[in-house]
Motif scaffolding. Structure first.
Motif, PDB file in Angstrom:
ATOM      1  N   GLY A 573     113.847 -46.549  30.711  1.00  0.00           N
ATOM      2  CA  GLY A 573     113.755 -45.265  31.991  1.00  0.00           C
ATOM      3  C   GLY A 573     114.410 -43.966  30.753  1.00  0.00           C
ATOM      4  O   GLY A 573     113.958 -44.547  29.987  1.00  0.00           O
ATOM      5  N   VAL A 574     115.109 -43.223  30.724  1.00  0.00           N
ATOM      6  CA  VAL A 574     114.618 -41.972  30.247  1.00  0.00           C
ATOM      7  C   VAL A 574     116.614 -41.730  30.020  1.00  0.00           C
ATOM      8  O   VAL A 574     117.386 -42.055  30.770  1.00  0.00           O
ATOM      9  CB  VAL A 574     114.809 -41.061  31.084  1.00  0.00           C
ATOM     10  CG1 VAL A 574     115.090 -39.504  29.822  1.00  0.00           C
ATOM     11  CG2 VAL A 574     113.064 -41.064  31.203  1.00  0.00           C
ATOM     12  N   GLY A 575     116.964 -41.610  28.281  1.00  0.00           N
ATOM     13  CA  GLY A 575     118.189 -40.799  28.135  1.00  0.00           C
ATOM     14  C   GLY A 575     118.127 -39.654  26.806  1.00  0.00           C
ATOM     15  O   GLY A 575     117.006 -39.321  26.471  1.00  0.00           O
ATOM     16  N   GLN A 576     118.434 -40.076  26.070  1.00  0.00           N
ATOM     17  CA  GLN A 576     119.581 -38.698  25.274  1.00  0.00           C
ATOM     18  C   GLN A 576     118.221 -39.842  24.471  1.00  0.00           C
ATOM     19  O   GLN A 576     119.385 -40.082  23.848  1.00  0.00           O
ATOM     20  CB  GLN A 576     120.589 -37.974  24.891  1.00  0.00           C
ATOM     21  CG  GLN A 576     120.791 -37.030  23.828  1.00  0.00           C
ATOM     22  CD  GLN A 576     122.312 -37.198  23.784  1.00  0.00           C
ATOM     23  OE1 GLN A 576     123.039 -37.706  24.228  1.00  0.00           O
ATOM     24  NE2 GLN A 576     122.548 -36.675  22.366  1.00  0.00           N
ATOM     25  N   LEU A 577     117.903 -39.281  23.886  1.00  0.00           N
ATOM     26  CA  LEU A 577     117.182 -39.500  22.373  1.00  0.00           C
ATOM     27  C   LEU A 577     117.828 -38.913  21.575  1.00  0.00           C
ATOM     28  O   LEU A 577     118.147 -37.720  21.045  1.00  0.00           O
ATOM     29  CB  LEU A 577     115.316 -38.574  22.055  1.00  0.00           C
ATOM     30  CG  LEU A 577     114.620 -39.248  20.399  1.00  0.00           C
ATOM     31  CD1 LEU A 577     114.454 -40.928  20.985  1.00  0.00           C
ATOM     32  CD2 LEU A 577     113.351 -38.189  20.851  1.00  0.00           C
ATOM     33  N   PRO A 596     103.475 -49.703  17.443  1.00  0.00           N
ATOM     34  CA  PRO A 596     103.806 -50.694  16.220  1.00  0.00           C
ATOM     35  C   PRO A 596     104.738 -49.913  15.134  1.00  0.00           C
ATOM     36  O   PRO A 596     104.512 -49.252  14.853  1.00  0.00           O
ATOM     37  CB  PRO A 596     102.812 -51.507  15.447  1.00  0.00           C
ATOM     38  CG  PRO A 596     101.691 -50.247  15.996  1.00  0.00           C
ATOM     39  CD  PRO A 596     102.335 -49.361  17.429  1.00  0.00           C
ATOM     40  N   ARG A 597     105.424 -50.812  14.728  1.00  0.00           N
ATOM     41  CA  ARG A 597     106.260 -50.342  13.307  1.00  0.00           C
ATOM     42  C   ARG A 597     107.229 -49.384  13.271  1.00  0.00           C
ATOM     43  O   ARG A 597     107.399 -48.787  12.899  1.00  0.00           O
ATOM     44  CB  ARG A 597     105.400 -50.407  11.835  1.00  0.00           C
ATOM     45  CG  ARG A 597     104.631 -51.520  11.627  1.00  0.00           C
ATOM     46  CD  ARG A 597     103.638 -51.699  10.225  1.00  0.00           C
ATOM     47  NE  ARG A 597     102.788 -50.994  10.478  1.00  0.00           N
ATOM     48  CZ  ARG A 597     102.033 -50.270   9.460  1.00  0.00           C
ATOM     49  NH1 ARG A 597     102.222 -50.714   7.739  1.00  0.00           N
ATOM     50  NH2 ARG A 597     101.631 -48.908   9.867  1.00  0.00           N
ATOM     51  N   THR A 598     107.935 -48.760  14.759  1.00  0.00           N
ATOM     52  CA  THR A 598     108.710 -48.002  14.688  1.00  0.00           C
ATOM     53  C   THR A 598     110.188 -48.558  15.378  1.00  0.00           C
ATOM     54  O   THR A 598     110.473 -49.275  16.079  1.00  0.00           O
ATOM     55  CB  THR A 598     107.924 -47.033  16.180  1.00  0.00           C
ATOM     56  OG1 THR A 598     107.756 -47.763  17.387  1.00  0.00           O
ATOM     57  CG2 THR A 598     106.448 -46.439  15.755  1.00  0.00           C
ATOM     58  N   ALA A 599     110.579 -47.563  15.458  1.00  0.00           N
ATOM     59  CA  ALA A 599     112.095 -47.392  16.539  1.00  0.00           C
ATOM     60  C   ALA A 599     112.479 -46.283  17.170  1.00  0.00           C
ATOM     61  O   ALA A 599     112.159 -45.343  16.416  1.00  0.00           O
ATOM     62  CB  ALA A 599     113.423 -48.111  15.569  1.00  0.00           C
ATOM     63  N   ALA A 600     113.514 -46.252  18.025  1.00  0.00           N
ATOM     64  CA  ALA A 600     113.793 -45.075  18.853  1.00  0.00           C
ATOM     65  C   ALA A 600     115.535 -45.561  18.824  1.00  0.00           C
ATOM     66  O   ALA A 600     115.538 -47.417  19.590  1.00  0.00           O
ATOM     67  CB  ALA A 600     112.863 -45.058  19.441  1.00  0.00           C
ATOM     68  N   ALA A 601     116.348 -44.484  19.531  1.00  0.00           N
ATOM     69  CA  ALA A 601     117.622 -44.585  20.001  1.00  0.00           C
ATOM     70  C   ALA A 601     117.962 -43.919  20.224  1.00  0.00           C
ATOM     71  O   ALA A 601     117.538 -42.933  20.579  1.00  0.00           O
ATOM     72  CB  ALA A 601     118.678 -44.929  18.833  1.00  0.00           C
ATOM     73  N   TRP A 602     118.271 -44.139  22.067  1.00  0.00           N
ATOM     74  CA  TRP A 602     118.578 -43.236  22.744  1.00  0.00           C
ATOM     75  C   TRP A 602     119.995 -43.311  23.782  1.00  0.00           C
ATOM     76  O   TRP A 602     120.832 -44.863  23.304  1.00  0.00           O
ATOM     77  CB  TRP A 602     118.320 -43.210  24.119  1.00  0.00           C
ATOM     78  CG  TRP A 602     116.681 -43.904  23.833  1.00  0.00           C
ATOM     79  CD1 TRP A 602     115.801 -42.541  25.040  1.00  0.00           C
ATOM     80  CD2 TRP A 602     115.155 -44.653  24.009  1.00  0.00           C
ATOM     81  NE1 TRP A 602     114.345 -42.216  23.801  1.00  0.00           N
ATOM     82  CE2 TRP A 602     114.278 -43.884  23.691  1.00  0.00           C
ATOM     83  CE3 TRP A 602     115.727 -46.045  22.871  1.00  0.00           C
ATOM     84  CZ2 TRP A 602     113.451 -44.551  23.773  1.00  0.00           C
ATOM     85  CZ3 TRP A 602     114.564 -46.674  22.823  1.00  0.00           C
ATOM     86  CH2 TRP A 602     113.239 -46.190  22.760  1.00  0.00           C
ATOM     87  N   LEU A 603     120.681 -42.569  24.115  1.00  0.00           N
ATOM     88  CA  LEU A 603     121.785 -42.956  24.846  1.00  0.00           C
ATOM     89  C   LEU A 603     121.625 -42.259  26.348  1.00  0.00           C
ATOM     90  O   LEU A 603     121.285 -41.688  26.425  1.00  0.00           O
ATOM     91  CB  LEU A 603     123.499 -41.271  24.120  1.00  0.00           C
ATOM     92  CG  LEU A 603     124.086 -42.152  22.784  1.00  0.00           C
ATOM     93  CD1 LEU A 603     125.127 -40.620  22.705  1.00  0.00           C
ATOM     94  CD2 LEU A 603     124.709 -43.261  23.348  1.00  0.00           C
ATOM     95  N   ARG A 604     122.224 -42.971  26.920  1.00  0.00           N
ATOM     96  CA  ARG A 604     121.918 -42.725  28.643  1.00  0.00           C
ATOM     97  C   ARG A 604     123.416 -42.524  29.474  1.00  0.00           C
ATOM     98  O   ARG A 604     124.680 -43.674  28.755  1.00  0.00           O
ATOM     99  CB  ARG A 604     121.467 -44.048  29.392  1.00  0.00           C
ATOM    100  CG  ARG A 604     119.869 -43.549  28.739  1.00  0.00           C
ATOM    101  CD  ARG A 604     119.226 -45.264  29.624  1.00  0.00           C
ATOM    102  NE  ARG A 604     119.231 -45.077  30.939  1.00  0.00           N
ATOM    103  CZ  ARG A 604     119.001 -45.833  31.856  1.00  0.00           C
ATOM    104  NH1 ARG A 604     119.020 -46.989  31.331  1.00  0.00           N
ATOM    105  NH2 ARG A 604     118.593 -45.303  33.007  1.00  0.00           N
TER     106      ARG A 604
END
Length: 614
Positions: A573-577, A596-604
C-alpha cells in the motif's frame, strides 16, 4: 531587574549508613559492622572516637566535624583487641567521596552544599526518551561531559546515560569494578561536579541516567567481609566472587538507600540496574522498585531500567520497572548484519529473520525458549508495550567485550548499517546510542583498567583466555594481539575523537542521525503513548516488514532488507513516506520490490484491518 535567588531543594532523604551532617559542625557516622568487636572513627585532626554498637550490628558516633572532613574507620576483631593490636583501617563503604583512591580517607559530604539551579525540573515522560550511553572518564570527567551537552541536545538526544561512576581502583575503569557504591569516582570530579553536570543537562532538557551495579563488588578494595561477613553468602558464588546476601535486611537497606541517594540527592532521572539476573533473591528487585516508587514525588518522572538475561517480563510495568535493555534485539540484528556466529550469537543464528520478526512483534525473542546451553529463559512479553524495551545496535558491552573493541562501522557495510539505523531510530522501542555511534566512529572501545600489577596480570591473562575458543584467537600468538586492559594506550585508544564528526565521511552519518531523530520527535513520539505492535512479516532472508498501531490510529510501517537481493513486498500500500535510505527505495517497495540493503518507513492513516500483519 533583580536576579531571582537560587533556591535549594530540601534534602528529605538521609541514608541509613555513612557520614550524615546533622547540623553545622556535627556529623553522625554509622557503619554496619556485625562481625567487629569494636569500631573507632578517626577524623583527621581530631581524637579517635569509639563507636557505640547496637543490637542490629550498627556502630554509631557523633563527631564535631562537617563538610570536607576526612575520616576512616578502624576495625578491631576480638583477637586484635585482646592482643592490643592496632586493628585494621578501612574506608567508609557508604562514603559519598574519597580523598584519592579506594584506600584513601573518606570525605564527609553535606548534600546541601550544592545549590541547584533547575529546582523545578521534573524530568520527561519515558516515551520521549532517546538514550546516549557514555563513559565519563573518556570524555574528560564530569566537566568534560558538560562540553558535549549542546551537541547532544541539538542532535535530538533526550537523555544521557552514564556508565558507573562509583569509586573504583585507579583512574581508568569501566566502572563495573566499583567497591564503594556511594562514592563518586575521584578522577571524574567531586559530588558537586557531578551535580553540576546533571543541573546543566536539565537546563538543556536532557535527562540523566546512571548505571548502577548491585550484583557484585570489584576484586580490589572490598573490605566488607572484614567486619560484616553476613554481607556475602558462603553457599553461592557468582562469576565475580561470593554472592551478595540479599536475604539480610541490612544488605537490602544498603542498596535501596544507594538508589534513593542517586535519585534524591543527585536529582537523577533514572537508573539502569546492571545484570540483575545475578542477584539471587529476585524479590529484592520488587522491594527496591516499590520503595523507590513510594518515596519519589508522583509529579517527578523517574525511570527504572533493567539489564536482565532472565527476560523477566513480569517486572516490566510502570509500578515496578519501566523497561529493559533488549539484548535479544541487538543480538539478532548483529548476526544479520555481520554473520557472526560465535559466543552468545550462536543462539540467534538459526531462523534469524523469523526471530527478528518475533522481536519486533513481541519484544523478547527468548520467552521461555531454550538457549544453546539447554537452559530455558524468559517470560511471555507480547502484552508489553514497545516502549518497555530499550533497543540498541551498539553499547559498551557489545563493543568493549569484543577482543579488539570493534564498532559496527567496521564490521558491516555502510548501506546495511544505515538501514538498521532506521529500525533503531524510528521504531516504537526506546533507542539507545553509544558515544560516537552518531557519526559512525571507527575508533574501538576497549576494555580498560588500572589495577595493581598482580591483579592486572590476572585480568590480562583472563581476558586473553576468554577468547581462546574463538576462531580468530585459537593460537597464543593471536591472543597476544588483544590489547592489555591495564595499559594506558588501551584507554587512550578508546577516547572518542569528536572533532571527526563534521568531517568526511562521518558528517554524512551525523546528518542521517539528525534527520532520523528529528523525524522521531516530530512523527513518532507524539503518537507513541499506548502504541502497540501489529506484527512483523518475513519478506525473505534478512528482510521483514513490521507494523505498529499508534495512539491516533495511524499505522507505522518499517520495511527492512539486509540481504543482497530485492524482496517482494506484496500488498504494502501507500502511506506518508517518513524516510528511505536510498532514493527510490520506498517507491520500489510500494511497487512490489524492496531493493537490497535498504529500509523505508511510512505512516498510514486508518488502514483496513485486513492489511494488518498476521
Amino acid at each position: 531587574m533583580l536576579e531571582r535567588p537560587r533556591l535549594q531543594k530540601k534534602q528529605a532523604f538521609q541514608p541509613t549508613f555513612g557520614a550524615q551532617v546533622v547540623e553545622e559542625g556535627l556529623t553522625r557516622f554509622v557503619l554496619w559492622a556485625p562481625s567487629a568487636h569494636r569500631v573507632d572513627v578517626e577524623v583527621e585532626g581530631l581524637p579517635s572516637v569509639t563507636m557505640d554498637k547496637s543490637d542490629d550490628g550498627c556502630a554509631t558516633a557523633e563527631v564535631a566535624c562537617g563538610h570536607g572532613a576526612r575520616y576512616r574507620y578502624r576495625i578491631f576483631n576480638e583477637k586484635d583487641d585482646e592482643g592490643d593490636e592496632q586493628g585494621s583501617v578501612v574506608p567508609d563503604p557508604a562514603a559519598r567521596a574519597q580523598a584519592g583512591d579506594i584506600n584513601g580517607p573518606s570525605v564527609v559530604i553535606d548534600p546541601s552544599h550544592y545549590q541547584w539551579e533547575n529546582v523545578d525540573w521534573q524530568g520527561r515522560p519515558w516515551h520521549e526518551t532517546v538514550l546516549y550511553e557514555l563513559h565519563v572518564g573518556t570524555l574528560g570527567g564530569f566537566k568534560g561531559v558538560r562540553q558535549h551537552l549542546p551537541h547532544l541536545a541539538e542532535l535530538g538526544i533526550t537523555a544521557i546515560e552514564l556508565m558507573p561512576v562509583s569509586e573504583f581502583p585507579g583512574a581508568r575503569n569501566w566502572g563495573y569494578d566499583g567497591v564503594l557504591p556511594y562514592a563518586v569516582e575521584a578522577s571524574y570530579g567531586s559530588p558537586d561536579d557531578m551535580k553540576a553536570l546533571i543541573d546543566e543537562a536539565h537546563s538543556y532538557g536532557l535527562m540523566v541516567f546512571l548505571d548502577v551495579v548491585y550484583n557484585h563488588f570489584g576484586p580490589d578494595g572490598n573490605y566488607l567481609a572484614n567486619y560484616a561477613d553476613a554481607f556475602f553468602r558462603k553457599d553461592l558464588v557468582t562469576p565475580w566472587g561470593p554472592s551478595i546476601d540479599f536475604r539480610q535486611p541490612m544488605v537490602r537497606r544498603y542498596f535501596i538507600d544507594n538508589a534513593l541517594m542517586w535519585l534524591e540527592e543527585y536529582q537523577l532521572d533514572g537508573l539502569r540496574f546492571d545484570a540483575v539476573h545475578a542477584i539471587s533473591e529476585q524479590d529484592f528487585l520488587v522491594e527496591l522498585s516499590e520503595t523507590i516508587r513510594a518515596r519519589i514525588a508522583p509529579e517527578r518522572h523517574v525511570h527504572l531500567v533493567l539489564e536482565n538475561e532472565g527476560n523477566t517480563a513480569s517486572l516490566l510495568n510502570q509500578q515496578q520497572f519501566t523497561a529493559q535493555w533488549n539484548d535479544d534485539w541487538h543480538n539478532v540484528l548483529h548476526v544479520l548484519l555481520t554473520g557472526e556466529q560465535e559466543g552468545y550469537y550462536g543462539d540467534f543464528v538459526d531462523d534469524a529473520t523469523p526471530r527478528l520478526a518475533r522481536c519486533l512483534s513481541e519484544g523478547f525473542i527468548f520467552q521461555g525458549h531454550t538457549s544453546r546451553h539447554g537452559h530455558c529463559r524468559g517470560e511471555p512479553s507480547a502484552h508489553l508495550p514497545p516502549t518497555a524495551f530499550v533497543a540498541f545496535l551498539q553499547n559498551h558491552d557489545q563493543t568493549g567485550n569484543r577482543a579488539l573493541g570493534e564498532r559496527l562501522s567496521v564490521l558491516t557495510d555502510a548501506d546495511s548499517l544505515a538501514a538498521a539505523e532506521v529500525l533503531l531510530l524510528l521504531s516504537p522501542m526506546i533507542p539507545l546510542l553509544f558515544m560516537g555511534e552518531e557519526w559512525g566512529s571507527t575508533q574501538p572501545f576497549l576494555f580498560f583498567t588500572e589495577h595493581n600489577e598482580e591483579l592486572a596480570q590476572a585480568v590480562r591473562e583472563g581476558r586473553r583466555a576468554e577468547f581462546a575458543d574463538f576462531s580468530a584467537f585459537f593460537d597464543e600468538q593471536s591472543r597476544e594481539q588483544i590489547p592489555d586492559p591495564n595499559a594506558l594506550t588501551t584507554f587512550e585508544a578508546s577516547i572518542p575523537d569528536f572533532s571527526m564528526r563534521e568531517t568526511t565521511p562521518y558528517s554524512a552519518c551525523l546528518a542521517r542521525y539528525r534527520t532520523l531523530l528529528a523525524l522521531r520527535h516530530l512523527h513518532i513520539v507524539p503518537r507513541l503513548a499506548c502504541a502497540e505492535a501489529l506484527g512483523a512479516k518475513v519478506l525473505g532472508d534478512k528482510a521483514v516488514l513490521a507494523r505498529w498501531r499508534m495512539n491516533d490510529d495511524t499505522q507505522l510501517m518499517i520495511a527492512l532488507n539486509l540481504s543482497q537481493q530485492s524482496v517482494a513486498t506484496p500488498g504494502l500500500g501507500v502511506g506518508q513516506l517518513l524516510y528511505e535510505t536510498s532514493e527510490g527505495a520506498a517507491k520500489a517497495a510500494e511497487s512490489g520490490r524492496l531493493p537490497p540493503r535498504t529500509a523505508a518507513a511510512w505512516l498510514r492513516d486508518n488502514p483496513g484491518e485486513e492489511e494488518v500483519c498476521e
